[in-house]
Write a protein that holds these residues in place. Structure first.
Motif, PDB file in Angstrom:
ATOM      1  N   LYS A 192      43.753 -13.382 122.133  1.00  9.97           N
ATOM      2  CA  LYS A 192      44.149 -12.503 121.026  1.00  9.97           C
ATOM      3  C   LYS A 192      45.660 -12.429 120.893  1.00  9.97           C
ATOM      4  O   LYS A 192      46.200 -12.412 119.769  1.00  9.97           O
ATOM      5  CB  LYS A 192      43.574 -11.103 121.259  1.00  9.97           C
ATOM      6  CG  LYS A 192      43.930 -10.086 120.193  1.00  9.97           C
ATOM      7  CD  LYS A 192      43.334  -8.726 120.521  1.00  9.97           C
ATOM      8  CE  LYS A 192      43.726  -7.686 119.473  1.00  9.97           C
ATOM      9  NZ  LYS A 192      43.196  -6.347 119.803  1.00  9.97           N
ATOM     10  N   ASP A 193      46.376 -12.412 122.033  1.00  8.21           N
ATOM     11  CA  ASP A 193      47.835 -12.348 121.998  1.00  8.21           C
ATOM     12  C   ASP A 193      48.429 -13.607 121.369  1.00  8.21           C
ATOM     13  O   ASP A 193      49.395 -13.533 120.591  1.00  8.21           O
ATOM     14  CB  ASP A 193      48.387 -12.170 123.419  1.00  8.21           C
ATOM     15  CG  ASP A 193      47.857 -10.911 124.078  1.00  8.21           C
ATOM     16  OD1 ASP A 193      47.746  -9.888 123.388  1.00  8.21           O
ATOM     17  OD2 ASP A 193      47.550 -10.962 125.297  1.00  8.21           O
ATOM     18  N   VAL A 194      47.872 -14.753 121.691  1.00  6.99           N
ATOM     19  CA  VAL A 194      48.343 -16.010 121.111  1.00  6.99           C
ATOM     20  C   VAL A 194      48.101 -16.005 119.607  1.00  6.99           C
ATOM     21  O   VAL A 194      48.966 -16.402 118.812  1.00  6.99           O
ATOM     22  CB  VAL A 194      47.637 -17.222 121.768  1.00  6.99           C
ATOM     23  CG1 VAL A 194      48.061 -18.520 121.087  1.00  6.99           C
ATOM     24  CG2 VAL A 194      47.940 -17.277 123.257  1.00  6.99           C
ATOM     25  N   ALA A 195      46.924 -15.530 119.193  1.00  9.23           N
ATOM     26  CA  ALA A 195      46.585 -15.501 117.766  1.00  9.23           C
ATOM     27  C   ALA A 195      47.544 -14.616 116.989  1.00  9.23           C
ATOM     28  O   ALA A 195      48.005 -14.980 115.895  1.00  9.23           O
ATOM     29  CB  ALA A 195      45.140 -15.017 117.595  1.00  9.23           C
ATOM     30  N   GLU A 196      47.866 -13.444 117.538  1.00  6.54           N
ATOM     31  CA  GLU A 196      48.778 -12.529 116.851  1.00  6.54           C
ATOM     32  C   GLU A 196      50.170 -13.125 116.724  1.00  6.54           C
ATOM     33  O   GLU A 196      50.817 -13.024 115.677  1.00  6.54           O
ATOM     34  CB  GLU A 196      48.831 -11.195 117.601  1.00  6.54           C
ATOM     35  CG  GLU A 196      47.540 -10.383 117.485  1.00  6.54           C
ATOM     36  CD  GLU A 196      47.595  -9.095 118.292  1.00  6.54           C
ATOM     37  OE1 GLU A 196      48.573  -8.921 119.065  1.00  6.54           O
ATOM     38  OE2 GLU A 196      46.659  -8.274 118.152  1.00  6.54           O
ATOM     39  N   LEU A 197      50.672 -13.765 117.799  1.00  4.18           N
ATOM     40  CA  LEU A 197      52.007 -14.352 117.757  1.00  4.18           C
ATOM     41  C   LEU A 197      52.078 -15.519 116.782  1.00  4.18           C
ATOM     42  O   LEU A 197      53.067 -15.690 116.054  1.00  4.18           O
ATOM     43  CB  LEU A 197      52.412 -14.817 119.160  1.00  4.18           C
ATOM     44  CG  LEU A 197      53.813 -15.429 119.292  1.00  4.18           C
ATOM     45  CD1 LEU A 197      54.885 -14.408 118.864  1.00  4.18           C
ATOM     46  CD2 LEU A 197      54.072 -15.887 120.729  1.00  4.18           C
ATOM     47  N   ALA A 198      51.010 -16.321 116.720  1.00  2.68           N
ATOM     48  CA  ALA A 198      51.005 -17.491 115.830  1.00  2.68           C
ATOM     49  C   ALA A 198      50.613 -17.133 114.396  1.00  2.68           C
ATOM     50  O   ALA A 198      50.786 -17.951 113.485  1.00  2.68           O
ATOM     51  CB  ALA A 198      50.039 -18.545 116.380  1.00  2.68           C
ATOM     52  N   GLY A 199      50.081 -15.913 114.190  1.00  4.57           N
ATOM     53  CA  GLY A 199      49.668 -15.512 112.853  1.00  4.57           C
ATOM     54  C   GLY A 199      48.414 -16.215 112.384  1.00  4.57           C
ATOM     55  O   GLY A 199      48.263 -16.531 111.195  1.00  4.57           O
ATOM     56  N   SER A 202      43.867 -16.807 113.329  1.00  5.66           N
ATOM     57  CA  SER A 202      42.691 -16.136 113.887  1.00  5.66           C
ATOM     58  C   SER A 202      42.463 -16.577 115.336  1.00  5.66           C
ATOM     59  O   SER A 202      42.956 -17.618 115.779  1.00  5.66           O
ATOM     60  CB  SER A 202      41.453 -16.479 113.058  1.00  5.66           C
ATOM     61  OG  SER A 202      41.119 -17.849 113.214  1.00  5.66           O
ATOM     62  N   ILE A 203      41.682 -15.766 116.054  1.00  4.19           N
ATOM     63  CA  ILE A 203      41.314 -16.122 117.426  1.00  4.19           C
ATOM     64  C   ILE A 203      40.528 -17.442 117.431  1.00  4.19           C
ATOM     65  O   ILE A 203      40.705 -18.288 118.317  1.00  4.19           O
ATOM     66  CB  ILE A 203      40.492 -14.994 118.077  1.00  4.19           C
ATOM     67  CG1 ILE A 203      41.378 -13.757 118.290  1.00  4.19           C
ATOM     68  CG2 ILE A 203      39.877 -15.450 119.393  1.00  4.19           C
ATOM     69  CD1 ILE A 203      40.622 -12.553 118.827  1.00  4.19           C
ATOM     70  N   LYS A 204      39.680 -17.648 116.416  1.00 10.98           N
ATOM     71  CA  LYS A 204      38.895 -18.881 116.319  1.00 10.98           C
ATOM     72  C   LYS A 204      39.802 -20.099 116.203  1.00 10.98           C
ATOM     73  O   LYS A 204      39.546 -21.145 116.819  1.00 10.98           O
ATOM     74  CB  LYS A 204      37.955 -18.796 115.109  1.00 10.98           C
ATOM     75  CG  LYS A 204      37.131 -20.054 114.863  1.00 10.98           C
ATOM     76  CD  LYS A 204      36.197 -20.357 116.020  1.00 10.98           C
ATOM     77  CE  LYS A 204      35.295 -21.548 115.700  1.00 10.98           C
ATOM     78  NZ  LYS A 204      34.436 -21.931 116.839  1.00 10.98           N
ATOM     79  N   VAL A 241      42.888 -20.395 117.352  1.00  8.38           N
ATOM     80  CA  VAL A 241      43.485 -20.640 118.666  1.00  8.38           C
ATOM     81  C   VAL A 241      42.487 -21.356 119.569  1.00  8.38           C
ATOM     82  O   VAL A 241      42.826 -22.312 120.276  1.00  8.38           O
ATOM     83  CB  VAL A 241      43.953 -19.325 119.320  1.00  8.38           C
ATOM     84  CG1 VAL A 241      44.469 -19.596 120.734  1.00  8.38           C
ATOM     85  CG2 VAL A 241      45.031 -18.664 118.480  1.00  8.38           C
ATOM     86  N   SER A 242      41.233 -20.906 119.526  1.00 10.49           N
ATOM     87  CA  SER A 242      40.189 -21.542 120.336  1.00 10.49           C
ATOM     88  C   SER A 242      40.010 -23.007 119.961  1.00 10.49           C
ATOM     89  O   SER A 242      39.854 -23.876 120.824  1.00 10.49           O
ATOM     90  CB  SER A 242      38.870 -20.792 120.163  1.00 10.49           C
ATOM     91  OG  SER A 242      37.833 -21.414 120.884  1.00 10.49           O
ATOM     92  N   ASN A 243      40.076 -23.294 118.664  1.00 11.85           N
ATOM     93  CA  ASN A 243      39.944 -24.686 118.218  1.00 11.85           C
ATOM     94  C   ASN A 243      41.079 -25.556 118.744  1.00 11.85           C
ATOM     95  O   ASN A 243      40.874 -26.708 119.124  1.00 11.85           O
ATOM     96  CB  ASN A 243      39.914 -24.754 116.691  1.00 11.85           C
ATOM     97  CG  ASN A 243      38.609 -24.239 116.115  1.00 11.85           C
ATOM     98  OD1 ASN A 243      37.611 -24.125 116.830  1.00 11.85           O
ATOM     99  ND2 ASN A 243      38.619 -23.902 114.831  1.00 11.85           N
ATOM    100  N   VAL A 244      42.285 -25.003 118.760  1.00  7.41           N
ATOM    101  CA  VAL A 244      43.429 -25.762 119.276  1.00  7.41           C
ATOM    102  C   VAL A 244      43.292 -25.975 120.788  1.00  7.41           C
ATOM    103  O   VAL A 244      43.500 -27.080 121.302  1.00  7.41           O
ATOM    104  CB  VAL A 244      44.753 -25.046 118.947  1.00  7.41           C
ATOM    105  CG1 VAL A 244      45.926 -25.725 119.654  1.00  7.41           C
ATOM    106  CG2 VAL A 244      44.980 -25.016 117.438  1.00  7.41           C
ATOM    107  N   VAL A 245      42.942 -24.919 121.496  1.00  5.00           N
ATOM    108  CA  VAL A 245      42.799 -25.013 122.960  1.00  5.00           C
ATOM    109  C   VAL A 245      41.738 -26.037 123.340  1.00  5.00           C
ATOM    110  O   VAL A 245      41.898 -26.786 124.313  1.00  5.00           O
ATOM    111  CB  VAL A 245      42.444 -23.625 123.550  1.00  5.00           C
ATOM    112  CG1 VAL A 245      42.006 -23.748 125.009  1.00  5.00           C
ATOM    113  CG2 VAL A 245      43.645 -22.693 123.427  1.00  5.00           C
ATOM    114  N   ASN A 246      40.650 -26.103 122.547  1.00  5.42           N
ATOM    115  CA  ASN A 246      39.563 -27.032 122.837  1.00  5.42           C
ATOM    116  C   ASN A 246      39.747 -28.385 122.164  1.00  5.42           C
ATOM    117  O   ASN A 246      38.850 -29.231 122.220  1.00  5.42           O
ATOM    118  CB  ASN A 246      38.225 -26.419 122.420  1.00  5.42           C
ATOM    119  CG  ASN A 246      37.811 -25.296 123.337  1.00  5.42           C
ATOM    120  OD1 ASN A 246      37.415 -25.514 124.472  1.00  5.42           O
ATOM    121  ND2 ASN A 246      37.914 -24.062 122.837  1.00  5.42           N
TER     122      ASN A 246
END
Length: 339
Positions: A6-13, A15-17, A19-24
């Protein structure tokens, strides 16, 4: 406090989804969005919770690598490359050693440890096509090294063209005017497929170069170790010295170099020496060792990628990957002294 998704999503502007797509490493993310998310990950020093991810996926995040002999520097270096490739996917690697024993290799493919691992990378020596055909274990497996059997295999396979590589190595010696080219590494066992392929390439090169084949210049060995290479080289010298020798791996070549030095032969002036595998020890030998250099990093990466594809539900069709090789020319075949 450890940063969260959630913190990464807020900083990058985003969604959490997203961020998850990028991480995976999902492909359907724009370059601009991916760059923003990766910058936020770096700024927050975010690390994915691999345990939670594995539990959600029903996986352990652990894969196994089974090789014949970790005393052999080639397999030790290959294992290092596999660990690095697996680490980029967040996997942990368990390593097993079979010593090329068929009973142990059959245990490896039987799934006896399937509750621990998600997949298996396996370099067998003694397994037969019948052994593989009888495997009913569902854990995904990628084979390394020589193909097993003559029929179509249901398993992904990564290897090199041993015939072409051995042919090129032997031609390198013939092109330097050598006519009594010996070979060290033939094994008199059913499991010695790699040696047979390298012998075939050696024989093809002799025929192509117009060099008469002399069976007395083919030195069999029990194993592919330094002591075996040293003893085989001694036998060759006793029966009439060759002017070059192609060793089927670098540890054999290092043993051969030791015998030549001990008995007062000049390398490469009197006897050239060519190895196979490009292990680090060969780069620091005296003289440094010319060799066939398979792309071990690419072998490892290809195997890990194929296993990842299987784990993600990829195609049922088995893939065959032939990784390139090159010749590394060093002092042991360079009479100019520039090697």
């Amino acid at each position: 406090m450890r940063p969260r998704l959630k913190d990464v999503a807020e900083l990058a502007g985003v969604s959490i989804k997203t961020v998850s797509n990028v991480v995976n490493d999902y492909p359907h993310v724009s370059d601009e969005t991916r760059a923003r998310v990766e910058a936020a990950i770096a700024e927050l020093s975010y690390r994915p919770n691999l345990s939670a991810r594995s539990l959600r996926a029903g996986r352990s995040g652990v894969v196994a690598l089974a090789v014949p002999d970790l005393d052999n520097p080639y397999f030790a270096e290959l294992a290092t490359n596999v660990i690095e490739a697996a680490d980029r996917r967040g996997w942990t690697v368990l390593i097993d050693q079979t010593r090329g024993d068929r009973a142990k290799e059959r245990v490896v493919i039987s799934g006896i440890r399937d509750h621990l691992i998600d997949g298996l990378l396996f370099s067998p020596l003694a397994l037969t096509g019948k052994d593989l055909a009888g495997r009913d274990e569902r854990t995904p497996m990628v084979l390394l090294g020589e193909r097993i059997g003559t029929g179509r295999s249901p398993y992904d396979h990564v290897g090199i063209d041993n015939v072409a590589a051995a042919r090129a190595a032997t031609l390198h010696l013939a092109e330097r005017g050598r006519r009594r080219i010996a070979a060290i590494g033939v094994q008199r066992t059913a499991a010695a497929a790699t040696g047979r392929l390298r012998l075939k390439g050696y024989q093809q090169a002799l025929a192509e170069a117009g060099v008469p084949a002399d069976p007395s210049l083919v030195a069999p060995v029990a194993r592919w170790g330094r002591a075996d290479g040293a003893e085989a080289m001694s036998r060759l010298l006793d029966s009439g010295a060759p002017d070059a020798v192609f060793c089927f791996n670098d540890t054999l070549a290092l043993g051969a170099l030791r015998t030549l030095l001990k008995r007062g032969y000049e390398v490469p002036g009197e006897v050239m020496v060519m190895g196979f595998d490009d292990i680090q020890d060969g780069r620091f030998a005296t003289p440094t060792l010319s060799t066939v250099a398979p792309d071990k990093a690419l072998i490892a990466q290809s195997a890990v990628d194929l296993l990842a594809s299987r784990l993600s539900g990829g195609t049922d069709r088995a893939h065959e990957v032939c990784v390139p090789h090159r010749l590394a020319f060093r002092e042991s075949t360079d009479v100019t002294g520039k090697g």
